[in-house]
Structure formats: C-alpha cells, structure tokens
Motif scaffolding. Structure first.
Motif, mmCIF file in Angstrom:
data_model
loop_
_atom_site.group_PDB
_atom_site.id
_atom_site.type_symbol
_atom_site.label_atom_id
_atom_site.label_comp_id
_atom_site.label_asym_id
_atom_site.label_seq_id
_atom_site.Cartn_x
_atom_site.Cartn_y
_atom_site.Cartn_z
ATOM 1 N N PRO A 219 0.822 -1.228 0.000
ATOM 2 C CA PRO A 219 0.000 0.000 0.000
ATOM 3 C C PRO A 219 0.847 1.265 0.000
ATOM 4 N N TRP A 220 1.505 1.531 -1.113
ATOM 5 C CA TRP A 220 2.420 2.669 -1.175
ATOM 6 C C TRP A 220 1.720 3.988 -0.889
ATOM 7 N N ALA A 221 0.500 4.168 -1.400
ATOM 8 C CA ALA A 221 -0.200 5.434 -1.184
ATOM 9 C C ALA A 221 -0.448 5.680 0.297
ATOM 10 N N GLU A 222 -0.875 4.624 1.017
ATOM 11 C CA GLU A 222 -1.135 4.774 2.439
ATOM 12 C C GLU A 222 0.155 5.053 3.210
ATOM 13 N N ILE A 223 1.227 4.363 2.815
ATOM 14 C CA ILE A 223 2.511 4.585 3.486
ATOM 15 C C ILE A 223 2.987 6.016 3.271
ATOM 16 N N ASN A 224 2.888 6.489 2.041
ATOM 17 C CA ASN A 224 3.327 7.856 1.744
ATOM 18 C C ASN A 224 2.473 8.891 2.467
ATOM 19 N N GLU A 225 1.165 8.632 2.552
ATOM 20 C CA GLU A 225 0.272 9.563 3.249
ATOM 21 C C GLU A 225 0.611 9.614 4.736
ATOM 22 N N TRP A 226 0.869 8.448 5.321
ATOM 23 C CA TRP A 226 1.254 8.406 6.741
ATOM 24 C C TRP A 226 2.566 9.153 6.956
ATOM 25 N N SER A 227 3.542 8.902 6.111
ATOM 26 C CA SER A 227 4.841 9.551 6.252
ATOM 27 C C SER A 227 4.731 11.060 6.097
ATOM 28 N N ALA A 228 3.910 11.501 5.143
ATOM 29 C CA ALA A 228 3.760 12.937 4.899
ATOM 30 C C ALA A 228 3.110 13.643 6.078
ATOM 31 N N GLY A 229 2.355 12.903 6.891
ATOM 32 C CA GLY A 229 1.674 13.511 8.025
ATOM 33 C C GLY A 229 2.518 13.598 9.280
ATOM 34 N N LEU A 230 3.744 13.097 9.232
ATOM 35 C CA LEU A 230 4.607 13.143 10.405
ATOM 36 C C LEU A 230 5.243 14.522 10.557
ATOM 37 N N SER A 231 5.389 14.955 11.782
ATOM 38 C CA SER A 231 6.149 16.183 12.049
ATOM 39 C C SER A 231 7.631 15.888 11.857
ATOM 40 N N PRO A 232 8.478 16.901 11.730
ATOM 41 C CA PRO A 232 9.922 16.645 11.613
ATOM 42 C C PRO A 232 10.464 15.809 12.765
ATOM 43 N N ALA A 233 10.003 16.070 13.986
ATOM 44 C CA ALA A 233 10.484 15.299 15.134
ATOM 45 C C ALA A 233 10.029 13.846 15.043
ATOM 46 N N GLU A 234 8.777 13.638 14.631
ATOM 47 C CA GLU A 234 8.264 12.282 14.478
ATOM 48 C C GLU A 234 9.014 11.545 13.375
ATOM 49 N N HIS A 235 9.308 12.250 12.313
ATOM 50 C CA HIS A 235 10.022 11.638 11.196
ATOM 51 C C HIS A 235 11.418 11.188 11.644
ATOM 52 N N THR A 236 12.074 12.006 12.427
ATOM 53 C CA THR A 236 13.390 11.651 12.949
ATOM 54 C C THR A 236 13.301 10.432 13.857
ATOM 55 N N ALA A 237 12.276 10.396 14.692
ATOM 56 C CA ALA A 237 12.094 9.268 15.601
ATOM 57 C C ALA A 237 11.859 7.974 14.825
ATOM 58 N N VAL A 238 11.067 8.061 13.757
ATOM 59 C CA VAL A 238 10.785 6.873 12.934
ATOM 60 C C VAL A 238 12.074 6.346 12.316
ATOM 61 N N ARG A 239 12.888 7.235 11.805
ATOM 62 C CA ARG A 239 14.143 6.808 11.187
ATOM 63 C C ARG A 239 15.067 6.140 12.206
ATOM 64 N N LYS A 240 15.059 6.646 13.422
ATOM 65 C CA LYS A 240 15.867 6.019 14.481
ATOM 66 C C LYS A 240 15.352 4.612 14.781
ATOM 67 N N LEU A 241 14.040 4.469 14.862
ATOM 68 C CA LEU A 241 13.469 3.154 15.124
ATOM 69 C C LEU A 241 13.822 2.162 14.021
ATOM 70 N N CYS A 242 13.900 2.643 12.794
ATOM 71 C CA CYS A 242 14.225 1.800 11.656
ATOM 72 C C CYS A 242 15.729 1.597 11.478
ATOM 73 N N GLY A 243 16.519 2.266 12.301
ATOM 74 C CA GLY A 243 17.960 2.150 12.189
ATOM 75 C C GLY A 243 18.542 2.921 11.029
ATOM 76 N N LEU A 244 17.778 3.890 10.504
ATOM 77 C CA LEU A 244 18.211 4.663 9.347
ATOM 78 C C LEU A 244 18.876 5.963 9.769
ATOM 79 N N GLU A 245 19.667 6.511 8.880
ATOM 80 C CA GLU A 245 20.310 7.784 9.151
ATOM 81 C C GLU A 245 19.256 8.889 9.241
ATOM 82 N N PRO A 246 19.535 9.946 9.981
ATOM 83 C CA PRO A 246 18.582 11.063 10.084
ATOM 84 C C PRO A 246 18.285 11.668 8.720
#
Length: 246
Positions: A219-246
C-alpha cells in the motif's frame, strides 16, 4: 558452529508449515529451526524437531515482532549465522551451505562478510516456478533471502522496532539500513529460496490469472500519506526506530 532459521507464522496451513519445516530439516548443514507463533499457535508443531515459541497475541506487523524475537534468541544462543523463512516458503537442501560457501569465498577476497543475499524463485501455490526473474538486489531483497553473520547481528532488533505502517515493506526498510551502515555483503550464485508468490502483478506480468487469495502491491499510497503527516520530530524518531540515518 551452529546455524539457525527463524520462522514467524500466523495462520499458514499445516501443509505449508510442514513443507517449510521439512526443508530446514533437509539442509546439508545441521540447522536449528525456531518457529514463533504470532498469536495463533498450532500445537502439532510441538511434536516436530524444532523450537516452538508462542507469542501471547498477534502483533499484526507482517511477522516483524516474532521475527525479531526469534533473531534475538538465535544471537543470544550463540548462532554463527541465521536466516529468516516465512511459514509459506521453503528452502532448497543446499541453502545454508551455499550461504556459508559464498561468505567464505567473498571473505577471503575482501576481509570478511557481514551478511549474504540468497537468490529466490517465485513460485505458484502448487510449488511450480513462475517464468520470471526476481528483482535485482540493487532494488530489493526479500526477508527470506537474508543470511546474517556476526557483523550484522547488532541490527536485528530493528525488525521489532519498525513502526507498524511500514511493516508491509519491512524488508526494504531493513535492507536500506544494512546498506546505509556500510555492511559488507555477498550474493549466492544459485537459487535456494522458494517464495510462495501471491502478488497479482507478478502473474499479470507473465499473462497468467492470479490465484485465489492473490494480493495487490504494497500500500504505497497509504505509506506515503502516513509519512507525509509526520512532524519533523516524528520523522526523525521513525528513522531512528528503523535504524536509518537522520
């Protein structure tokens, strides 16, 4: 040295699970098999020669939580290498041997390998192989095709940390993490993973009617919509949880 295959399962039929279990038991290298029930255990598995764990409920994250639990047990139990195998898939008898041989050959050339990527065949529900090549590892590596060695063990807990909206693409998230960390990999030359394919687009690409129960693309559309709705702080937190670079 010990080697392990970790299998998360949910509602797969006993027939599919037996095929999965038998394929691990048939490995030419002695291999321990850990099955982790995602809230819906099947008691008959206790009578087979595997380790059978039961989670208290279904975590609804495409097997990520049971996958992480099994991976941590493999590491803490002293495994020298381990891989994942979903309950509806199965391995060729030489799978583990091919991974180890690939690691040895590549390690002799570049000073060590942190994980191995196996090749897979996309299969119809009857077990026959579809006439289609799998995606290049430059694009995608399926969860069942990872064979992890000690140099990547420190990252396996991230399977249990990936946020649920990203669970449908957990393999892509995990692979991105491995590549961002600069880990060394090698690829096997032969197909040793058999993937029970229910993706409609694969059947349509070869002019076949998708089987009953076939699935659309992630469900790429749903994933992209969820990601687009994250604040910058939330986005950073998600990347940390995934082990990805900031």
């Amino acid at each position: 040295m010990s080697y392990v295959i970790v299998t998360p399962y949910f509602r797969e039929s006993p027939e599919l699970l037996r095929r999965c279990i038998d394929s691990v038991a048939a490995q030419t290298v002695a291999t321990e098999h850990i099955l982790v029930a995602d809230g819906v255990p099947q008691d008959w598995i206790d009578e087979t020669n595997v380790r059978h764990l039961r989670l208290d409920r279904n975590y609804a994250d495409f097997g990520d939580t049971p996958r992480a639990v099994g991976a941590l047990l493999a590491v803490s139990g002293g495994a020298a290498g381990f891989g994942f195998l979903d309950g509806d898939n199965w391995l060729e008898p030489g799978h583990i041997a091919a991974c180890l041989d690939t690691a040895r050959r590549a390690g002799a050339e570049n000073g060590g390998v942190d994980y191995v990527i196996s090749r897979r065949a996309l299969c119809r529900p009857d077990g026959s192989r579809l006439p289609v090549d799998d995606e290049s590892s430059d694009v995608h590596v399926d969860t069942n095709c990872f064979f992890l060695l000690p140099g990547s063990f420190h990252l396996v807990a991230h399977f249990g940390l990936i946020p649920r909206p990203l669970a449908p693409i957990c393999d892509r998230v995990f692979y991105d993490m491995l590549r961002q960390r600069g880990l060394r990999s090698a690829e096997t030359a032969t197909v040793t993973v058999n993937y029970h394919c229910l993706w409609s687009v694969i059947y349509e690409s070869v002019g076949e009617t998708p089987p009953p129960g076939a699935k659309p693309n992630p469900p790429w559309a749903e994933i992209n919509e969820w990601s687009a709705g994250l604040s910058p702080a939330e986005h950073t937190a998600v990347r940390k949880l995934c082990g990805l670079e900031p």
